[in-house]
Every structure is written in C-alpha cells, then in structure tokens.
Design an enzyme around this catalytic site. Sequence first.
Site, PDB file in Angstrom:
ATOM      1  N   GLY A  22       0.812  -1.211   0.000  1.00 50.83           N
ATOM      2  CA  GLY A  22       0.000   0.000   0.000  1.00 50.83           C
ATOM      3  C   GLY A  22       0.844   1.258   0.000  1.00 50.83           C
ATOM      4  NE  ARG A  26      -7.436   6.663   4.303  1.00 51.08           N
ATOM      5  CZ  ARG A  26      -8.112   5.968   5.216  1.00 51.08           C
ATOM      6  NH1 ARG A  26      -8.810   6.601   6.152  1.00 51.08           N
ATOM      7  NH2 ARG A  26      -8.081   4.648   5.227  1.00 51.08           N
ATOM      8  NE  ARG A 327      25.455  14.488  17.950  1.00 54.67           N
ATOM      9  CZ  ARG A 327      26.313  15.191  17.193  1.00 54.67           C
ATOM     10  NH1 ARG A 327      26.927  16.258  17.710  1.00 54.67           N
ATOM     11  NH2 ARG A 327      26.565  14.826  15.968  1.00 54.67           N
TER      12      ARG A 327
END
Length: 457
Positions: A22, A26, A327
């Site tokens: 898919g 939307r 980080r």
Amino acid sequence: MTSIHHSPQPSRSCLAIVLAAGEGTRMKSGKPKVLHQVANRSMLGHVLAVLAQAGATRMAVVIGPDREDVAKEVSRAAPDAQVFVQRDRLGTAHAVLSAREALGQAPDDVIVAFGDTPLILPETFARLRAPLGEGAAVVAMGFHAKDPTGYGRFITSGDELLAIREHRDASEAERAITLCNGGLMAIRGDLALALLDRVRNDNAKGEYYLTDIVEIARSLGHRTAIAVVPEEEVHGVNDRAQLAAAERMIQDRLRHVAMASGVTLVAPETVFLSYDTRLGQDVVVEPHVVFGPGVVVEDGAVIHSFSHLEGARVASGAGVGPFARLRPGASIGPKAKVGNFVEIKNTDLGAGAKVSHLTYLGDASVGAEANIGAGTITCNYDGFGKYRTEIGEGAFIGSNSSLVAPVTIGKGAFVGSGSVITESIPEDALGLGRGRQIVKEGWAVAFREKAQAAKRK
C-alpha cells in the site's frame, strides 16, 4: 466468544506473508506508509521482528512496484525474507498470491499479516496458528470494535465462523455486528493455494478479498476458527492521526514493561522510549526525557529532566542531565556526572568523571575522576576530518577552554581557564594557551571622562 491461549507446535513450519504494497495516500507523504515509524522503528520492522519472535520459519513480503526503499527495509530487518512485487492492486487475496512461489513450497502453516499493524504481539501470532494444528483450515483474527464502521463483520453461528462480510457488502443486520475482522489470518499450508485460487471478485469493489476463503473453506467441508484479541493489537495505520495513536499505545506498553522491571518513571506519560531501550533496575527517569534508538542505561543511574539520549550507554550509578544530550557513541562510566546543557558524542567518559555544565565533548576519551570545566569544547572537526582528544585520569580542564584535536591531556594535568590548547600536555603539567593579562591603572576613569565629554558635545 472465548479465546483459548495456545502455543504453536514447534515442529510445524510456518510461512509468514506480510502485505506491504500500500502507498498510504492518506498519510500525505512521499514515504511509503509501512516505513513510517513508531517507537523509532518502521511499522514494517515491528511486524517482521514480531513474526520472527513468534516462530515464523520463512517470511515473504509483498511490496508495490518500484519500491526499492521498502525492499531495502525488508533486507535490513529480515535479511532472509523473500520479496515479491504486486504489480496491480486487485485486493488482499491477489496480494497474497503474489507470493505464490513461497506458498508452493508447502509450509505447514501460513500467516498473513499486514505491514501497517505494528502493535501485534508474538503470543497473538501463536494463538492464531494453534487451531491449524488442531485441524482448522482457516483461522481469522477478530476483535470487538467500539465503532465497527468500515470493518468487515464476522458472521457466526455459535462458535462457528461462517463468513467475513466487508462493510460495504454487509446488510443492515450484519452491520450491527461488533465482532469485526482484524485482518490477520492463518491458513493450513496444504490448502492455501487451492483456497486462494477459488476467490472471485464479484463484490462492490471488484476486488479479490482474502476474507472470502472462510466461506470457500466451509463449502469444501473444512473447519474454520476465530482468535479474538484486544482491539488495540489490530490497530492499523492509514493516516497521521492513526500513526500518533499507534505511537501513544506502544509508548504506554513500553512504559509499563519498564516500570514492571524495576524502573522509576516519575511522570511516565512524559517519557518517550524506543523499541530497543534497555533500562536497568532502580534506574530513575525524571519527566520529559526522550530515548532514541540504541540506548542502554544500567542499574541505579539517574536520567534527569529534559534530556535526550540516542545510541548511548550509561553505566551504573551515573547521572545525566537535566537538559543533557547524549549522541551516538557516548559511553558514560560508573558514577560519572553529565550535567545541564552538556552534549557528548562518540566519547568515553570514565568512572567518576564530571562534566557538569555547558560543555561539548566529541570524539574524545576522558579518564576516571577527570573534571571538565564549564564552557569546555573539544574542537574535533576541521571541515574535512574528525580527530580525537585524549584526557587522562584525574585531569582538570579549566572553564571556557578549547581543546583542538588531535591533542592529549596527560594524567593529572591541568588546563588553565580560557585556554586554547593545540599541543599535548604531559602528566601532572599545567597547560596555558591564552594572551598575558595587562592591567592599566586609572584607565577606566579616563575612558569615562572622555566618553561623557563626547556625549555632551
């Protein structure tokens, strides 16, 4: 209708087919729907990981045409999975048949899953498979919907599943049913192709519905079964609002697991975890902390408010924050302290070392019990390459110092405040790299008088 907890027979092979073709229009995104993330992992990655945990012996993923990005994610998340392309979108049964080659290898069980349902648990897949080992031909996953609008309905007689009716094809009486189709299915491997090849597209959408195999199996004299699960688990994602809902649900799940394992979350709803966050016993996490992927926090450490960690390890008894950023590659040693407005990247901070405030350490190694003063930075990048700074045990770096890598500060050495250090400093030495201070007596008085006279004119 009561569901029974089962475990799949370990000797049964299982092919899992994940439908991921898919586009997700939307979502209003240039990125395929299944690659959108919850808890810092793609929805497709979640599904593939859970299938592996649930005992799938082979996996096949059906993707859309020209979707190299999805194929790459499959290769990363499940390197042994086969990828098949659905050229035309003609329905869910048609999508499953895109993996005909895999189906033809005669697995004992077939699971059909969807790449946009990231909340399914491994034990749920086990429950879905179990009735196949007891003689069922098809097992459908269902849930009791708060609002059944748009879902396929389970048509039952007692405990028997007779059919699954798509919403637009359902009668008014059928639309009143709240036991709805969760989408996932398990099919007996030796019957899968025969059932799928009998599916027709004589319905309102003209598509080949996977759900039709329930009626087909019953027409051939086979038994069908239902596995009922909580509605949350079959939550699918078709737009950004549903993506946010999935994130909320998975975060609640991750927080519950963390607290159940001995972690204190002072304000759980404000802490965001990654799918792989590992927190030890007696870890305390204060409000408004975000964990990116790849974080390990060992027993007894404290993560103070408004900190962000990613790809970092925090050892037992260490403290981080508030307002700290770790980080990737940051390794904080036992009982070390990382204070407010400190950023650390690719740096080992030794046991008991202190970096209390307003500091950047990148590509560095800091020895045990060293003290890094406020405003210190390692200058690790020259626009082309990265270079390391080595700071020895017990070293003291004065405030507002710049350490220009590559450079080594020896064990027990001192760096005077405000220094720019470009050369290595031996053990127990003092390094200064600043202009000599000059004092001019009375200069301020003369300056003020001159400025005031100029102003009067």
